[in-house]
Design an enzyme around this catalytic site. Sequence first.
Site, PDB file in Angstrom:
ATOM      1  N   ARG A  86     -36.266  21.906   0.437  1.00  0.00           N
ATOM      2  CA  ARG A  86     -35.243  22.314   1.487  1.00  0.00           C
ATOM      3  C   ARG A  86     -34.235  23.912   0.822  1.00  0.00           C
ATOM      4  O   ARG A  86     -33.980  23.810  -0.759  1.00  0.00           O
ATOM      5  CB  ARG A  86     -34.253  21.511   1.405  1.00  0.00           C
ATOM      6  CG  ARG A  86     -32.355  21.706   2.413  1.00  0.00           C
ATOM      7  CD  ARG A  86     -31.745  20.510   2.762  1.00  0.00           C
ATOM      8  NE  ARG A  86     -31.347  19.696   1.226  1.00  0.00           N
ATOM      9  CZ  ARG A  86     -30.333  18.947   1.360  1.00  0.00           C
ATOM     10  NH1 ARG A  86     -29.882  18.429   2.040  1.00  0.00           N
ATOM     11  NH2 ARG A  86     -29.546  18.655   0.165  1.00  0.00           N
ATOM     12  N   THR A 144     -29.765  27.856   3.206  1.00  0.00           N
ATOM     13  CA  THR A 144     -30.214  27.395   4.824  1.00  0.00           C
ATOM     14  C   THR A 144     -29.890  26.148   5.094  1.00  0.00           C
ATOM     15  O   THR A 144     -29.445  25.699   5.857  1.00  0.00           O
ATOM     16  CB  THR A 144     -31.288  28.091   4.814  1.00  0.00           C
ATOM     17  OG1 THR A 144     -32.522  27.786   5.001  1.00  0.00           O
ATOM     18  CG2 THR A 144     -30.422  29.579   4.927  1.00  0.00           C
ATOM     19  N   ASP A 185     -29.751  13.209  -5.546  1.00  0.00           N
ATOM     20  CA  ASP A 185     -30.765  13.968  -5.394  1.00  0.00           C
ATOM     21  C   ASP A 185     -31.709  13.177  -5.873  1.00  0.00           C
ATOM     22  O   ASP A 185     -32.016  12.432  -6.894  1.00  0.00           O
ATOM     23  CB  ASP A 185     -31.363  15.731  -6.531  1.00  0.00           C
ATOM     24  CG  ASP A 185     -32.610  16.285  -5.426  1.00  0.00           C
ATOM     25  OD1 ASP A 185     -33.995  15.266  -6.628  1.00  0.00           O
ATOM     26  OD2 ASP A 185     -32.160  16.941  -4.751  1.00  0.00           O
ATOM     27  N   ASP A 202     -34.679  14.613  -9.073  1.00  0.00           N
ATOM     28  CA  ASP A 202     -34.036  14.542  -9.807  1.00  0.00           C
ATOM     29  C   ASP A 202     -34.045  13.196 -10.555  1.00  0.00           C
ATOM     30  O   ASP A 202     -34.848  13.583 -11.561  1.00  0.00           O
ATOM     31  CB  ASP A 202     -32.490  15.592  -9.693  1.00  0.00           C
ATOM     32  CG  ASP A 202     -32.918  16.861  -9.152  1.00  0.00           C
ATOM     33  OD1 ASP A 202     -34.084  17.046  -9.381  1.00  0.00           O
ATOM     34  OD2 ASP A 202     -31.703  17.439  -8.721  1.00  0.00           O
TER      35      ASP A 202
END
Length: 209
Positions: free
Chosen positions: A104, A108, A200, A203
Amino acid sequence: MSNVTVVDHPLIQHKLTIMRNKETSTAGFRRLLREIAHLLCYEVTRDLELEQATIETPIQEMQAPTLKGKKLVFASILRAGNGLLEGMLDLVPAARVAHIGIYRDHETLQPVEYYFKAPSSLDDRLIIVVDPMLATANSAIAAVDRLKRRGANNLRFLCLLAAPEGVEKFTAAHPDVPVFTAAIDDHLNEKGYIVPGLGDAGDRMYGTK
């Protein structure tokens, strides 16, 4: 939400709570994700078709149920999808595997594809697409679009956590693809993260930032 199943088994919810805790270690997070994948896999494959096969037990010959049709395909959206993939392969080791590399763009929030590798003959197999988070849904939609272009027509999407915005967007784009998740959280923040979420997933799985 008629095409969305929230798997609220107590063991899943308990393990998910530990995963949400920011103090949970990388090793612990990875282990719990694999364990939850086992439990979610039961639900997403609950209605697989069976046929009878002749086998011989140590006592006698019998007719017994076995999975019907071609082998399943698990399609992992890299990299975090591999955390669910490994647990599901524990239960269905003969499944074929597709890898879809999508990240991603943080500016944006749009998906960028960098890798795609899938088995042939997707048109006559059940494909279960896996990614821990259904946040903006952009990556999930792009992955399913890619699989459909390769002929897939029987798909399901499995995630650990979903945001209402992501569920709405995904089901609008692919109303024919059922969604299975352990929880639907409150909302997305301005950075596209699920709130309260768990951070995340990639992560936390791999100890990266």
